[in-house]
Design a protein around this motif. Structure first.
Motif, mmCIF file in Angstrom:
data_model
loop_
_atom_site.group_PDB
_atom_site.id
_atom_site.type_symbol
_atom_site.label_atom_id
_atom_site.label_comp_id
_atom_site.label_asym_id
_atom_site.label_seq_id
_atom_site.Cartn_x
_atom_site.Cartn_y
_atom_site.Cartn_z
ATOM 1 N N GLY A 191 15.936 5.188 -16.414
ATOM 2 C CA GLY A 191 15.364 5.980 -15.334
ATOM 3 C C GLY A 191 14.183 5.350 -14.622
ATOM 4 O O GLY A 191 13.546 5.986 -13.793
ATOM 5 N N VAL A 192 13.869 4.090 -14.943
ATOM 6 C CA VAL A 192 12.746 3.391 -14.312
ATOM 7 C C VAL A 192 13.235 2.047 -13.784
ATOM 8 O O VAL A 192 13.936 1.311 -14.481
ATOM 9 N N PHE A 193 12.853 1.732 -12.547
ATOM 10 C CA PHE A 193 13.195 0.431 -11.973
ATOM 11 C C PHE A 193 12.141 -0.568 -12.422
ATOM 12 O O PHE A 193 10.959 -0.412 -12.125
ATOM 13 N N GLU A 194 12.561 -1.594 -13.176
ATOM 14 C CA GLU A 194 11.656 -2.631 -13.665
ATOM 15 C C GLU A 194 11.737 -3.812 -12.707
ATOM 16 O O GLU A 194 12.680 -4.597 -12.756
ATOM 17 N N ALA A 195 10.745 -3.935 -11.847
ATOM 18 C CA ALA A 195 10.762 -4.957 -10.799
ATOM 19 C C ALA A 195 10.291 -6.307 -11.328
ATOM 20 O O ALA A 195 9.341 -6.386 -12.104
ATOM 21 N N THR A 196 10.958 -7.354 -10.891
ATOM 22 C CA THR A 196 10.539 -8.717 -11.195
ATOM 23 C C THR A 196 9.913 -9.365 -9.971
ATOM 24 O O THR A 196 9.228 -10.380 -10.085
ATOM 25 N N GLU A 197 10.158 -8.792 -8.788
ATOM 26 C CA GLU A 197 9.612 -9.313 -7.539
ATOM 27 C C GLU A 197 9.391 -8.146 -6.580
ATOM 28 O O GLU A 197 10.236 -7.263 -6.479
ATOM 29 N N ILE A 198 8.267 -8.141 -5.885
ATOM 30 C CA ILE A 198 7.949 -7.107 -4.902
ATOM 31 C C ILE A 198 7.598 -7.791 -3.581
ATOM 32 O O ILE A 198 6.797 -8.720 -3.550
ATOM 33 N N LEU A 199 8.221 -7.318 -2.520
ATOM 34 C CA LEU A 199 7.913 -7.799 -1.181
ATOM 35 C C LEU A 199 7.433 -6.627 -0.352
ATOM 36 O O LEU A 199 8.023 -5.556 -0.377
ATOM 37 N N ALA A 200 6.358 -6.823 0.409
ATOM 38 C CA ALA A 200 5.857 -5.779 1.301
ATOM 39 C C ALA A 200 6.384 -6.069 2.696
ATOM 40 O O ALA A 200 6.427 -7.212 3.135
ATOM 41 N N LYS A 201 6.802 -5.026 3.385
ATOM 42 C CA LYS A 201 7.345 -5.200 4.730
ATOM 43 C C LYS A 201 6.217 -5.272 5.757
ATOM 44 O O LYS A 201 5.212 -4.587 5.647
ATOM 45 N N HIS A 202 6.430 -6.113 6.760
ATOM 46 C CA HIS A 202 5.502 -6.180 7.888
ATOM 47 C C HIS A 202 5.761 -4.989 8.791
ATOM 48 O O HIS A 202 6.822 -4.385 8.766
ATOM 49 N N ASP A 203 4.797 -4.694 9.659
ATOM 50 C CA ASP A 203 5.034 -3.619 10.611
ATOM 51 C C ASP A 203 5.992 -4.104 11.694
ATOM 52 O O ASP A 203 6.320 -5.278 11.781
ATOM 53 N N GLU A 204 6.431 -3.188 12.541
ATOM 54 C CA GLU A 204 7.464 -3.520 13.528
ATOM 55 C C GLU A 204 6.969 -4.423 14.650
ATOM 56 O O GLU A 204 7.767 -4.975 15.389
ATOM 57 N N THR A 205 5.652 -4.612 14.766
ATOM 58 C CA THR A 205 5.130 -5.471 15.833
ATOM 59 C C THR A 205 4.932 -6.901 15.379
ATOM 60 O O THR A 205 4.562 -7.748 16.172
ATOM 61 N N TYR A 206 5.158 -7.199 14.106
ATOM 62 C CA TYR A 206 4.954 -8.561 13.594
ATOM 63 C C TYR A 206 5.968 -9.520 14.204
ATOM 64 O O TYR A 206 7.142 -9.231 14.310
ATOM 65 N N MET A 207 5.450 -10.683 14.613
ATOM 66 C CA MET A 207 6.321 -11.742 15.113
ATOM 67 C C MET A 207 5.675 -13.069 14.736
ATOM 68 O O MET A 207 4.482 -13.260 14.968
ATOM 69 N N ALA A 267 0.847 -1.195 0.000
ATOM 70 C CA ALA A 267 0.000 0.000 0.000
ATOM 71 C C ALA A 267 0.882 1.244 0.000
ATOM 72 O O ALA A 267 2.090 1.167 0.247
ATOM 73 N N GLU A 268 0.259 2.399 -0.275
ATOM 74 C CA GLU A 268 0.997 3.656 -0.228
ATOM 75 C C GLU A 268 1.433 3.946 1.204
ATOM 76 O O GLU A 268 0.749 3.588 2.160
ATOM 77 N N ASN A 269 2.563 4.606 1.338
ATOM 78 C CA ASN A 269 3.180 4.943 2.634
ATOM 79 C C ASN A 269 3.581 3.714 3.439
ATOM 80 O O ASN A 269 3.740 3.791 4.647
ATOM 81 N N GLN A 270 3.731 2.562 2.779
ATOM 82 C CA GLN A 270 4.181 1.336 3.442
ATOM 83 C C GLN A 270 5.535 0.944 2.868
ATOM 84 O O GLN A 270 5.855 1.249 1.729
ATOM 85 N N GLY A 271 6.324 0.242 3.652
ATOM 86 C CA GLY A 271 7.634 -0.201 3.205
ATOM 87 C C GLY A 271 7.544 -1.312 2.182
ATOM 88 O O GLY A 271 6.611 -2.118 2.192
ATOM 89 N N MET A 272 8.490 -1.330 1.266
ATOM 90 C CA MET A 272 8.560 -2.388 0.256
ATOM 91 C C MET A 272 10.003 -2.607 -0.155
ATOM 92 O O MET A 272 10.857 -1.741 0.021
ATOM 93 N N VAL A 273 10.266 -3.805 -0.674
ATOM 94 C CA VAL A 273 11.567 -4.149 -1.245
ATOM 95 C C VAL A 273 11.278 -4.803 -2.588
ATOM 96 O O VAL A 273 10.423 -5.684 -2.685
ATOM 97 N N GLY A 274 11.968 -4.355 -3.627
ATOM 98 C CA GLY A 274 11.773 -4.912 -4.957
ATOM 99 C C GLY A 274 13.092 -5.360 -5.556
ATOM 100 O O GLY A 274 14.137 -4.781 -5.284
ATOM 101 N N THR A 275 13.041 -6.405 -6.373
ATOM 102 C CA THR A 275 14.215 -6.916 -7.074
ATOM 103 C C THR A 275 14.002 -6.693 -8.563
ATOM 104 O O THR A 275 12.908 -6.938 -9.075
ATOM 105 N N GLY A 276 15.037 -6.209 -9.258
ATOM 106 C CA GLY A 276 14.908 -5.989 -10.695
ATOM 107 C C GLY A 276 16.065 -5.205 -11.279
ATOM 108 O O GLY A 276 17.175 -5.221 -10.744
ATOM 109 N N HIS A 277 15.798 -4.495 -12.394
ATOM 110 C CA HIS A 277 16.800 -3.732 -13.146
ATOM 111 C C HIS A 277 16.387 -2.265 -13.214
ATOM 112 O O HIS A 277 15.203 -1.948 -13.211
ATOM 113 N N TYR A 278 17.372 -1.387 -13.350
ATOM 114 C CA TYR A 278 17.129 0.046 -13.532
ATOM 115 C C TYR A 278 17.437 0.374 -14.982
ATOM 116 O O TYR A 278 18.591 0.383 -15.404
ATOM 117 N N VAL A 279 16.380 0.626 -15.773
ATOM 118 C CA VAL A 279 16.538 0.857 -17.209
ATOM 119 C C VAL A 279 15.876 2.180 -17.584
ATOM 120 O O VAL A 279 14.693 2.389 -17.309
#
Length: 148
Positions: free
Chosen positions: A112-128, A98-110
């Motif tokens: 001026g645009v990052f072309e992602a092949t995988e997107i991971l959303a981060k859990h909040d800090e209370t997740y266990m 979602a917007e204003n949420q953390g994310m990590v993406g894997t891909g290439h920068y071509v």
């Protein structure tokens, strides 16, 4: 006899050293494609990577930039507070994305645009994970974050 033992010992040491260097080189060669470096948007804009380099980008999904286009193509921008990088992704986004949420993406920068092949959303800090909570409860050290 004493000279022969000394020579054998040196041969074993040299053989062990060569074997260790060879094993290290083989491990490095085998992992060369599996290593993805992490970069923040500010680092990408300061030193743009080569178009064929695979790396990870991380930051917050910038508010107001999430666009779902024709088909499965999704466009948004990732920011670290200092810079913003446009991202495109074809596929299904994680539920926590979602917007204003953390994310990590894997891909290439071509271009001026990052072309992602995988997107991971981060859990909040209370997740266990449940298994960790259960283990901590058994030890009597777990404190529920909602009990403040």
């Amino acid at each position: 006899m004493r000279n022969l033992k000394k020579r054998r010992r040196m041969q074993v040491i040299v053989l062990a050293a060569v074997s260790l260097m060879l094993a290290t080189a083989l491990i490095g060669y085998g992992m060369r494609d599996g290593i993805n470096f992490f970069r923040a948007p500010s680092q990408i804009l300061a030193e743009p990577p080569a178009p064929n380099e695979v790396f990870r980008i991380g930051g917050l999904v910038e508010e107001g930039t999430l666009e779902r286009g024709q088909g499965e193509v999704i466009r948004f921008s990732v920011t670290d507070g200092g810079a913003s990088v446009p991202v495109t992704f074809s596929g299904v986004l994680p539920d926590l994305f979602a917007e204003n949420q953390g994310m990590v993406g894997t891909g290439h920068y071509v271009n001026g645009v990052f072309e992602a092949t995988e997107i991971l959303a981060k859990h909040d800090e209370t997740y266990m994970p449940k298994e960790v909570v259960d283990a901590l409860k058994e030890q009597g050290v777990y404190q529920d974050p909602n009990d403040s």
